[in-house]
Design a protein around this motif. Sequence first.
Motif, short mmCIF file in Angstrom:
data_model
loop_
_atom_site.label_atom_id
_atom_site.label_comp_id
_atom_site.label_asym_id
_atom_site.label_seq_id
_atom_site.Cartn_x
_atom_site.Cartn_y
_atom_site.Cartn_z
N GLN A 5 5.80 -17.35 -1.62
CA GLN A 5 4.34 -17.37 -1.71
C GLN A 5 3.95 -17.53 -3.17
OE1 GLN A 5 3.76 -13.59 0.58
NE2 GLN A 5 2.24 -14.82 1.66
N LEU A 6 3.20 -18.59 -3.45
CA LEU A 6 2.72 -18.84 -4.80
C LEU A 6 1.22 -19.09 -4.72
CD1 LEU A 6 5.44 -21.45 -5.89
CD2 LEU A 6 5.40 -19.00 -6.44
N ALA A 7 0.47 -18.44 -5.58
CA ALA A 7 -0.98 -18.67 -5.64
C ALA A 7 -1.25 -20.04 -6.25
CB ALA A 7 -1.65 -17.58 -6.47
N ALA A 8 -2.32 -20.65 -5.81
CA ALA A 8 -2.73 -21.92 -6.39
C ALA A 8 -3.14 -21.71 -7.84
CB ALA A 8 -3.90 -22.50 -5.60
N THR A 9 -2.89 -22.73 -8.65
CA THR A 9 -3.39 -22.75 -10.02
C THR A 9 -4.30 -23.96 -10.15
OG1 THR A 9 -1.66 -24.16 -10.96
CG2 THR A 9 -1.16 -21.78 -10.80
N ASP A 10 -4.79 -24.20 -11.35
CA ASP A 10 -5.64 -25.37 -11.52
C ASP A 10 -4.84 -26.67 -11.40
OD1 ASP A 10 -4.28 -24.88 -13.88
OD2 ASP A 10 -5.93 -25.50 -15.17
N ARG A 11 -3.50 -26.60 -11.46
CA ARG A 11 -2.67 -27.81 -11.40
C ARG A 11 -1.65 -27.82 -10.25
NH1 ARG A 11 -3.05 -30.83 -16.15
NH2 ARG A 11 -1.10 -31.86 -15.63
N SER A 12 -1.49 -26.71 -9.59
CA SER A 12 -0.48 -26.65 -8.53
C SER A 12 -1.05 -26.00 -7.27
CB SER A 12 0.76 -25.89 -9.01
OG SER A 12 0.45 -24.56 -9.31
N GLU A 33 2.48 -30.11 -14.46
CA GLU A 33 3.02 -30.82 -15.63
C GLU A 33 4.45 -31.27 -15.38
OE1 GLU A 33 2.38 -29.05 -19.47
OE2 GLU A 33 0.44 -28.27 -18.83
N ASP A 34 5.22 -30.47 -14.67
CA ASP A 34 6.61 -30.82 -14.36
C ASP A 34 6.81 -30.65 -12.85
OD1 ASP A 34 9.34 -31.12 -14.09
OD2 ASP A 34 9.83 -29.84 -15.80
N ALA A 35 6.57 -31.72 -12.11
CA ALA A 35 6.65 -31.66 -10.65
C ALA A 35 8.06 -31.26 -10.19
CB ALA A 35 6.24 -32.99 -10.03
N ALA A 36 9.07 -31.74 -10.88
CA ALA A 36 10.45 -31.41 -10.48
C ALA A 36 10.70 -29.91 -10.62
CB ALA A 36 11.44 -32.19 -11.33
N ALA A 37 10.19 -29.30 -11.67
CA ALA A 37 10.37 -27.86 -11.86
C ALA A 37 9.59 -27.07 -10.82
CB ALA A 37 9.93 -27.45 -13.27
N PHE A 38 8.41 -27.55 -10.44
CA PHE A 38 7.61 -26.85 -9.44
C PHE A 38 8.20 -27.01 -8.04
CE2 PHE A 38 4.24 -26.55 -6.28
CZ PHE A 38 3.71 -25.29 -6.59
N PHE A 39 8.49 -28.24 -7.66
CA PHE A 39 8.92 -28.51 -6.28
C PHE A 39 10.42 -28.32 -6.07
CE2 PHE A 39 4.84 -30.77 -6.22
CZ PHE A 39 4.34 -30.34 -5.00
N TYR A 66 -5.98 -33.38 -3.69
CA TYR A 66 -5.58 -34.38 -4.68
C TYR A 66 -4.12 -34.13 -5.02
CZ TYR A 66 -4.79 -36.78 -9.05
OH TYR A 66 -4.25 -37.59 -10.01
N PHE A 67 -3.37 -35.22 -5.25
CA PHE A 67 -2.02 -35.09 -5.77
C PHE A 67 -1.68 -36.35 -6.56
CE2 PHE A 67 -1.73 -36.71 -1.49
CZ PHE A 67 -0.84 -37.77 -1.57
N ALA A 72 3.60 -36.88 -5.06
CA ALA A 72 3.86 -37.71 -3.88
C ALA A 72 5.36 -37.88 -3.68
CB ALA A 72 3.18 -39.07 -4.02
N LYS A 73 6.08 -38.11 -4.77
CA LYS A 73 7.53 -38.24 -4.68
C LYS A 73 8.15 -36.92 -4.22
CE LYS A 73 11.67 -39.48 -7.10
NZ LYS A 73 12.41 -39.54 -8.29
N ALA A 74 7.65 -35.83 -4.76
CA ALA A 74 8.17 -34.51 -4.37
C ALA A 74 7.89 -34.23 -2.89
CB ALA A 74 7.55 -33.42 -5.25
N LEU A 75 6.70 -34.62 -2.41
CA LEU A 75 6.40 -34.45 -0.99
C LEU A 75 7.40 -35.23 -0.14
CD1 LEU A 75 2.51 -34.66 -0.95
CD2 LEU A 75 3.89 -32.67 -0.34
N MET A 76 7.66 -36.47 -0.54
CA MET A 76 8.62 -37.28 0.22
C MET A 76 9.98 -36.61 0.21
SD MET A 76 8.29 -39.91 2.00
CE MET A 76 9.56 -39.99 3.23
N ASN A 77 10.35 -36.01 -0.91
CA ASN A 77 11.63 -35.30 -0.98
C ASN A 77 11.65 -34.09 -0.04
OD1 ASN A 77 12.68 -37.10 -2.84
ND2 ASN A 77 12.15 -35.82 -4.61
N LEU A 78 10.51 -33.45 0.18
CA LEU A 78 10.43 -32.35 1.14
C LEU A 78 10.45 -32.87 2.57
CD1 LEU A 78 7.68 -30.12 -0.54
CD2 LEU A 78 10.09 -29.51 -0.25
#
Length: 129
Positions: A5-12, A33-39, A66-67, A72-78
């Motif tokens: 569980q992660l709370a939303a931020t202004d960027r994630s 800022e770093d989609a790979a680190a987040f996802f 919005y994304f 989008a690449k990270a979503l496809m990876n999921l």
Amino acid sequence: MDRIQLAATDRSPQVDFDFASGHLTLRGESYPEDAAAFFGPLLQALRTHLADQSGAPIVFEVGLAYFNSSSAKALMNLFMPLEDAAEEGRSVTVRWHFVDGDETIEEAGEDFAADFSHARFEMVKEPVA
């Protein structure tokens, strides 16, 4: 597998991956800022869950206003391991939420849906708030 569980931020986005119930959720906006680190940890946890579990159904709710292209690449990876699990016989449903009139998000969902042949992909139109 522990719940993530992660709370939303202004960027994630808000994340709620409740593996025990098979219900996974992403909501909000996604341009970290770093989609790979987040996802990356989310993808690893999903893969671990898919490998360790009994084949229980999975519902993945995606409601992004919005994304960016990295997201989008990270979503496809999921989505890819979910499609693979569905091909192996697991019940997998992806529910793509979009606000009525938001053609950009609706079209993005349709584009993702075109990549699925085994998992169920549902377009969920929500009323304008």
